[in-house]
Design an enzyme around this catalytic site. Structure first.
Site, PDB file in Angstrom:
ATOM      1  N   GLY A   1       7.798 -12.019 -16.737  1.00 16.73           N
ATOM      2  CA  GLY A   1       6.828 -11.722 -15.509  1.00 16.73           C
ATOM      3  C   GLY A   1       7.867 -11.206 -14.116  1.00 16.73           C
TER       4      GLY A   1
ATOM      5  N   LEU B   1       3.905   1.614  -1.034  1.00 18.57           N
ATOM      6  CA  LEU B   1       4.573   1.614  -2.355  1.00 18.57           C
ATOM      7  C   LEU B   1       3.595   2.247  -3.434  1.00 18.57           C
ATOM      8  CD1 LEU B   1       6.934  -1.372  -2.469  1.00 18.57           C
ATOM      9  CD2 LEU B   1       7.695   1.263  -1.991  1.00 18.57           C
TER      10      LEU B   1
ATOM     11  N   GLY C   1       5.074 -16.042  -9.859  1.00 19.37           N
ATOM     12  CA  GLY C   1       3.898 -16.876 -10.219  1.00 19.37           C
ATOM     13  C   GLY C   1       3.947 -18.469  -9.764  1.00 19.37           C
ATOM     14  N   LEU C   2       5.090 -18.833 -10.056  1.00 16.45           N
ATOM     15  CA  LEU C   2       5.191 -20.404  -9.506  1.00 16.45           C
ATOM     16  C   LEU C   2       5.421 -20.235  -7.903  1.00 16.45           C
ATOM     17  CD1 LEU C   2       7.453 -21.927 -12.152  1.00 16.45           C
ATOM     18  CD2 LEU C   2       5.076 -22.184 -11.851  1.00 16.45           C
TER      19      LEU C   2
ATOM     20  N   HIS D   1       0.825  -1.212  -0.121  1.00 20.48           N
ATOM     21  CA  HIS D   1       0.080  -0.135   0.114  1.00 20.48           C
ATOM     22  C   HIS D   1       1.055   1.274  -0.079  1.00 20.48           C
ATOM     23  CE1 HIS D   1      -2.352   3.110   1.933  1.00 20.48           C
ATOM     24  NE2 HIS D   1      -3.312   2.473   1.179  1.00 20.48           N
TER      25      HIS D   1
END
Length: 455
Positions: free
Chosen positions: A418, A264, A422-423, A262
């Site tokens: 990315g 940042l 994600g992983l 928040h």
């Protein structure tokens, strides 16, 4: 000298270790079975020892004494017969033996004794009577303890006749000993049943604690109340306290990541406003791309934080759940094939699990043309394979890609590449369900991501 002693003791030690390994292999593995064995085995051993002592001492002693008394009666009859072998005396002896001694006697003509019969399976009576007849009478005899189960027949060769004696088996045999054995077996059975019932009540709280720990490991919030013995309740309270600490740590991490993100985002908003006031130039465009990449990283931060949020597990239809994911993927312009087998009802945290599978499917769609989802639900696990026909990942990199911010591509712009979370988010969600994610070669030629969670 010390080496020779060590070598001499090494072989017995190896035998002893081998014996304990063999014993551990055949012993039951469950706590209830082992506890029952601890209670039942000593009781069975004790009963066996008591039975052996009873059979060896009491039974044989009583049988030997009864055989002694019966032989004494027969010896008295023989002495009376030797004193007066007349016909009148024989009739009196037959009457006295039947009325007073409770045995039937008969004087047969002198002839050879019948052949010796085979020994019975339990030769206690045969041995006791034979020994007493040899000791007290000392004449040739023939004995039958098998022909008629309730009677014993004895033939003794006298000087002028064969004395035939028929007596009840109970006169020479402790026939009521089975009552003691029946009482012993019956009381042992009652004690084993009572001990088993108490064991079940004592072990049930342990099983409930194990079930609560397993459910918590799957990301569920089980209702658990400590019960049972004092030590088991202490373990239960320790589990509850551990669960509270873990949940508090998750909440603190989520709150920290949300607060940092928040703050940042506020600074990024100022950057965007400042860039909007600057004139168009190559430098401003590069700064705009950096700001947008930071924006995507913050969104990934928030997604990572939401993955640890306290969402409750609910039972859903996994086939419909995967079908919705497939339709969403098709709306992004890529065809996804779906195959499902097994019972579709699974208890998971839907929002977190959807984020896990969406990351895997999105990662596959970003590097391949064709993606397929294959799911199977058996008695223990839900297994989901996400296959693609892309370039795949080298085996030496398959562990590293799950670490946060690790990316295999070199691009740093907003169009490709990315944030590298994600992983990591997918793995965190799978492990919060008590499962895991593994990467392997896909039948389509690319990469296979396998999600496996217990059900």
């Amino acid at each position: 000298m010390s080496l020779s002693l060590s070598a001499a003791f090494e072989q017995p030690r190896s035998w002893w270790r081998g014996f304990w390994r063999w014993l551990a292999a055949i012993l039951p593995k469950g706590l209830y079975a082992r506890s029952a064995l601890i209670v039942i085995a000593p009781m069975v051993i004790l009963q066996c020892v008591l039975t052996y002592v009873f059979m060896e001492r009491h039974w044989q002693l009583v049988t030997r004494r009864l055989s002694t008394v019966l032989t004494q009666d027969i010896a008295a009859v023989i002495e009376l017969y030797k004193a007066d072998p007349s016909e009148k005396a024989r009739s009196a002896l037959v009457r006295i033996a039947q009325e007073r001694l409770k045995i039937d006697i008969e004087f047969l003509p002198l002839e050879p004794l019948p052949p010796v019969l085979p020994k019975p399976f339990f030769p206690i009576v045969d041995q006791a009577l034979s020994n007493e007849i040899r000791r007290q009478i000392g004449r040739p005899f023939w004995l039958d303890t098998v022909g008629r189960s309730t009677f014993i027949e004895i033939r003794i060769m006298l000087d002028g006749a064969i004395l035939r004696v028929v007596a009840y088996r109970s006169a020479a045999y402790a026939s009521n000993s089975h009552i003691f054995l029946l009482w012993m077996v019956g009381t042992s059975f009652v004690l084993i049943v009572v001990a088993t019932a108490f064991l079940r009540n004592q072990i049930k709280p342990i099983l409930l604690l194990a079930g609560a720990a397993e459910a918590f490991g799957k990301g569920r919030d089980p209702e658990f109340r400590p019960r049972g013995a004092r030590e088991v309740r202490q373990a239960g309270y320790a589990f509850i306290e551990m669960r509270r600490r873990i949940e508090r740590a998750f909440e603190q991490r989520t709150a920290m990541l949300s607060g940092v993100s928040h703050d940042l985002r506020t600074i990024l908003t100022r950057f965007k406003l400042s860039l909007a006031l600057l004139p168009e130039s190559d430098e401003s465009q590069d700064l705009q791309k950096d700001v947008e990449e930071m924006q995507r990283m913050l969104e990934a931060y928030l997604a990572f934080a939401r993955g640890a949020a306290g969402e409750g597990a609910v039972e859903i239809d996994m086939h419909d759940f995967l079908e919705d994911l497939r339709l969403e993927s098709e709306r992004r312009g890529r065809d996804v094939k779906l195959a499902f087998s097994g019972d579709p009802l699974v208890a998971i945290r839907p929002d977190a699990f959807k984020r896990c599978l969406s990351n895997l499917i999105g990662n596959a769609q970003g590097h391949a043309e064709h993606v397929s989802i294959e799911a199977c639900r058996d008695e223990r696990f839900l297994t989901i394979h996400v296959d693609d026909d892309g370039p795949g990942i080298a085996p030496e990199w398959r562990e590293d890609v799950f670490r946060p911010f690790v990316r295999l591509d070199e691009s740093r712009n907003q169009d490709s590449g990315g944030t590298g979370l994600g992983l990591a988010i997918a793995l965190d969600i799978a492990r919060s369900h008590g499962g895991d994610i593994g990467l392997s070669d896909s039948p389509l030629g690319g990469l296979r991501a396998t999600v496996r969670v217990p059900v």
